[in-house]
Design a protein around this motif. Structure first.
Motif: not given
Length: 338
Positions: A201, A223, A225, A244, A246
């Motif tokens: 993550l 990721e 985010n 989450t 984005l």
């Protein structure tokens, strides 16, 4: 929630420490490496018109805070200590060195101000695993209090809306600690791991709580985010990712709430090739400030102070010998936490 958009493509080398100042309806964002603070006057131009303050004396910009009763200065965490920043001309007046005995590679990082106007800030030693970082508390009377050490990289910090819990992100361990907080005494106790993040993550970086007490966490790299964490009952392992957000960028760093209703979420990023090779070539949005609308209002950062330093305290500061309090109730740790 609205889609995340680029609010200001400023290409910050290391965008950090976004601060919304309601009295000015302005968003401040520092570029730690470039020694810049960007100011966005939101009422005049909601699409990113801004001024830039250069701070040539800075070694490395860190957390900064408004000062109660002083609209012309911020209290700012520099590389090795705290200083007063004149927000009109960019000049710095050093206040206190966390390590007067000298540590060339120490750095101040993130922090938070509590509801009594005390400034909490963490330190770390990049690239040196033999030393551990410290959490300090600087009080308006000019006293500096080491609270607890043993950190690899202390990062995003927040108090719960009821002022009963302090959250401290430990980036090197991929987790957030929770502590019981005594607001009147300015003491923390009962450390526990609220949540541990999967490495895929990203690395937990800057954060901010909303009015519900949920924690919005910028995940650097991975990721990349924003993760929203419900702290549950704030006990060991009770934190859960519930949303989450984005973000179209490879490296975000921090975030804050702004706007008249505190439902605008601003997210900072970095465009530094030393962290992600060729990021400027492969990520057109790197180093931008991003913006989205969220359902729940955020919280406003507390102001430091007002200063209540005595004549003796001022003289000690001028002599480079600030008053240092005793170690906090958690005591000194001999090694980084497991």
């Amino acid at each position: 929630m609205s889609p995340v958009e680029v609010f200001a493509p400023i290409k910050a080398e290391l965008g950090e420490q976004p601060l919304y100042v309601p009295d000015k309806d302005a968003l401040f964002v520092c570029d730690a490496y470039a020694k810049l603070i960007h100011r966005f006057d939101l009422a005049s131009d909601a699409r990113g018109k801004h001024t830039v303050l250069h701070i040539p004396q800075s070694e490395r910009l860190g957390l900064f805070s408004e000062i109660d009763g002083d609209p012309n200065h911020f209290l700012i965490a520099e590389r090795t200590g705290l200083a007063l920043l004149d927000i009109n001309d960019g000049s710095l007046e050093p206040l206190v060195n966390f390590y007067p005995e000298g540590h060339e590679n120490v750095r101040s990082n993130d922090g938070v101000v509590d509801a009594k106007g005390r400034f909490w800030s963490g330190t770390y030693f990049p690239g040196d695993k033999t030393k551990t970082g410290m959490l300090y508390r600087f009080d308006p009377d000019g006293t500096l209090h080491p609270v607890v050490d043993g950190f690899g990289l202390p990062n995003g910090m927040n108090f719960s809306p009821d002022n009963k819990t302090l959250y401290v992100t430990e980036s090197h361990k991929q987790l957030i600690y929770a502590y019981d907080f005594d607001l009147e005494a300015g003491q923390i106790s009962n450390e526990r791991k609220l949540i541990t993040f999967d490495a895929v993550l990203g690395i937990p970086d800057g954060s901010h709580t909303d009015s519900r007490g949920f924690i919005y966490v910028a995940m650097a790299r991975g990721e990349s985010n924003v993760l929203v964490v419900d702290p549950g009952d704030r006990q060991e392992g009770s934190g859960k990712i519930v949303q989450t957000i984005l973000v179209d960028s490879l490296f975000i760093t921090s975030l804050t709430f702004g706007g008249s209703d505190l439902k605008d979420l601003y997210i900072t990023g970095a465009a530094n090739n030393n962290v992600i090779q060729d990021i400027k070539q492969i990520d057109p949005n790197c180093g931008s400030v991003f913006k989205t609308r969220v359902e729940f209002a955020g919280t406003v950062r507390n102001k430091f102070g007002p200063f209540t330093m005595t004549k003796e305290s001022i003289q000690r500061f001028q002599a480079g010998k600030p008053v240092v309090g005793t170690m906090g109730s958690l005591g000194k740790l001999s090694a980084p936490r497991a």
